[in-house]
Design an enzyme around this catalytic site. Sequence first.
Site, PDB file in Angstrom:
ATOM      1  N   SER A 674      43.535  25.411 -46.066  1.00 40.52           N
ATOM      2  CA  SER A 674      42.484  24.960 -46.979  1.00 40.52           C
ATOM      3  C   SER A 674      41.546  23.932 -46.354  1.00 40.52           C
ATOM      4  CB  SER A 674      43.108  24.378 -48.249  1.00 40.52           C
ATOM      5  OG  SER A 674      43.892  23.238 -47.959  1.00 40.52           O
ATOM      6  N   LYS A 717      43.928  18.411 -56.242  1.00 39.78           N
ATOM      7  CA  LYS A 717      42.919  17.960 -55.285  1.00 39.78           C
ATOM      8  C   LYS A 717      41.772  17.241 -55.976  1.00 39.78           C
ATOM      9  CE  LYS A 717      43.965  21.654 -51.965  1.00 39.78           C
ATOM     10  NZ  LYS A 717      43.483  22.875 -51.292  1.00 39.78           N
TER      11      LYS A 717
END
Length: 799
Positions: A674, A717
Amino acid sequence: MSETFPVIPLNDQVLFPGAVLPLRLSRPGGLTPLVAQLEDGKTPVFVLSKRVGTEDPYPDDLREIGCTGRVLRIVSLPDGTARLLVEGLNRVRIKNAQDSEDGAMVARVSPLELSEDDPTLVGALEQLLRETLTRLLGENLDQPEQMVEAGRGIKDAARLADYAAGVLGLPLERRYELLAEPSLAIRLEALNTEGAKSLQLMEISNRIKNVVQETMDQNQKEYFLREQIKVIRQELGEEGGPDDLDRLRLRLEAAGMPPEVLKEATQELDRMRRMHSDAAEYSVSRTWLDLLAALPWSTLTEDKHDLRHARGVLDEDHHGLEKVKERILEYLAVRQLNPTARGVILCFAGPPGVGKTSLVKSIAQALGRSWQKVSLGGVKDESEIRGHRRTYIGSMPGRIIQAIKRAGSRNPVLLLDELDKLGSDYRGDPASALLEVLDPAQNHAFMDHYLDAPFDLSQVMFIATANVEDNIPHALLDRLEIVPLPGYIEEEKTEIARHHLLPRVRAEHGLTESQLTVTSEAIQQLIRRYTREAGVRQLERELAKLHRKAARRVVEGDSAHIEVTEDRLAELIGPPPFHVEPAEHATTPGVAIGLAWTAVGGEILFIEAVRFPQGKGQLRLTGSLGDVMKESVEAAMSLLRSRADRFGIPAEVFTSFDYHVHVPSGGIPKDGPSAGVTMLTALASLMTGRKVRSELGMTGELTLRGKVLPVGGVKEKVLAARRAGIKVVVLPKHNEHDLADIPALLRDDLTFHFVTEADEVLALALEAAVVPLPEPAPATTVEGAGVEVPAPTTEPAAG
C-alpha cells in the site's frame, strides 16, 4: 546504677543466663565497630527485637528486658558477617538504646530487680520441674546425651528454670516472657505447666506407636507410616477414607452426567476402594473423579431475552461502535428466535485497547450468563486445547474444559482471546484442535484427552478476539464471522475518558471529584500529544499517572483540590512525547507521507529519498523493509523512468545519480504494497525538485502500468491521518465505498481525493514551484595524490 553496654539485637532467639548460644551477626553499617568492641573485651547485651525477621532493627524496636553475655568465640566471615559463641550472664533492663557515632548500637542498662519468693514454694516447684525434665529427657531419644547430663548437674533453681526454658522448645514470645519475669516461682510454675503439656504429647505419641505396632506383622513394615496416619486421624476424631469415597460417589451421582460416563466413573471408584490411599494411581484416579463431579454436566443458566436491556448494557459500557453493537443485537435476536440454530461464531478483530474483551463481558451480562476467558496467545501445544492423557505425570484437562468448570454452567460465554497469536510446533497444531471446538456439527460430543468422556459444548457461546485477521489460520477463519473494531476518533476518546476512564481511575486511586478534576482541554491534549494509539489503553495509563501525582500531593497536604488543565500537564507528567503536525517534516523535495495499517491500528509513514551525484542509477533501500515493499520502490522507479517525459523528469537523472530511499523507525519491520503511491511521490518529488504538498497523506498499491489499486484498513489509516494533523487524504478510487464506515464528523474534517492513475497522484501531491537541484559536480584532483574526488555539493537533505 546503670552502665553503658554494646547491644546485639536478636532476631529469633532469646539468650538466658547460663545458656550457651551460637549467633550470626549481619547488621549493616554497625558490624565492624561492634566486632571491634567485642574483641576489646566489652560485655554485650543481647536483646530480642520487636520486629522479628528484620536484620537491622532500630533502637526503638528493642524489647525492655535483655541478657548480658560473655563472648566465648568470635569469627569474622568473608561475606561481611560474623559468627559468635556466647554464654548468658544476667538479666538486665534496657534504658536509652541508641546508635553510636561509629554505627554500633549501645544502651544504658541496669540489673533486673528479682522478686523474693517463698523458699518452700520454690523448692517444691523446683523438685517437680526436675522430675518432669528427667522423664522428658530420659524418654526423648532425640535429645543429645550431653544436654541430658548438663541438666542433671544443675543445682540452683534459677539456673534450672533458665535451662528448662531453653530445652522445652517453647515459642519465641513465651521464652521472652520467661526471661522478663522477675519472680522465680512464677517462672517455675509456668515451666511445670509447659513440661506437663510436653509429657502429655509424648505419651499420646507413644500410645499411637504402640497401637500401630500391635496391629501390624513382619510382612507389613512398609505400611508403618500409613498406619500411624490412620491412628492419628482416629485420635483426632477425624473421619477415615471410606466415608470420603462415599461422599465422592454421591457427588458423582448428583452431577447429572450421562449414564455411560457415570458407569465408567463408578467402576473407577470401586477400583479405588481396593487401592491404598498412598498408591500413585490412587491420586490420579481421585483427581479425575473430582473433575467429573465438578463439571456442570446438566447446569444451565436461563437467558434474558430482552434486546432493550442488551442495548442498554452495550451503551452503558461502550461509547460509539454503532455498527458493532448492531451486529451484536442481530446475533442475539437470532438466538432468541431460534435457540437451537447453529449460529455463526463472532470474532472481534481490531487493534489493542478498543474494547474487544469488554464487549464480550457486556454480551454475557446482557444474556445473564457467566463468562470465562481462554487466553490463546503463544499457545503451541495441541494438548492445551484437548488436554493431556491421564497416563502422563502432571496431566490436566485442556483450557476449554477448565474454563467450563470455572464458569459453573454448560452454557457460558467463552472468550477465545488472541486467536491470531496461536502457534504450532512438534507438539501439534492447537488451531486444528479448535476446529472441533468451534464446529457446531462436532462440538456436541467434544472429547478432551484427560476427561476421556464426551462433553457437550453446543450450548456454549464462543466469541473470539484478534488483532490481525490475516494471521488466523484459513480453516479456522472459515468458521468465524469477522466483526471489525476500528480505532476511535478524538471526539470518541474524549467522551470515553470523561464517562468511563476518569471515574474508574479516580475510584482505583481513592480520589474524589472534589479532590481532582481534569478539564476537557487537558484530556484532548493527552490524546493528541501523549498517546499514539487506536484504542484508549495508553490514555488510561496517562490518566492513572495524573492520579498518582495528585494522590501524593493530597496525602502530603500540599493541596486539597487539584485541577489539571492543559498548561499543567507538562508539570505533572512531563513533556509530551508526540507532536501533532507532521508537515514540518516534509519541507524539502523527496519526502512524502504515507498511511499504514498495523496490528495496533493506523500509523503515518514518512518516505524519505535522497540522491548522490556521480552515480550510475543504483537504488539503495533501508528501514527494515520487507520484500513486497522493496518491490513497490522498484516498480515506482521503473514507472518514473518509463514516463520521464510525461512527468517532466530529465533522462540523465536516472544515469547520473544514485538513489537512497529510507523509511524511518528502522527497528520496526515494514511490508505491504500500500505504500506504492507514496514511494512514487517521494521519488518524483526528488527528481523534479517539486515539494510534496504539506498536510497531505496517501495510500494505494501501484502497478507498472501506473494503475492505483485498492488497499485495506482504510478507516484505520484515515484515523491515523486525522490524529497526525493531516488535512488531505489521497485514496484509490476503488476504496471510495469505505468512507461509509468513517464517522461523518471525521469525513467533514478531511478532504478526500480518489485516484485511479499515478498521473493523478502526482498532480495532487506535488507543488508547482520547482526547487533547483544541483547538477553533477565536476571531479577535482587532490594535489600530490593523483586521486580524483567529487567536488562538494549543496543538495538539500530530506527529512
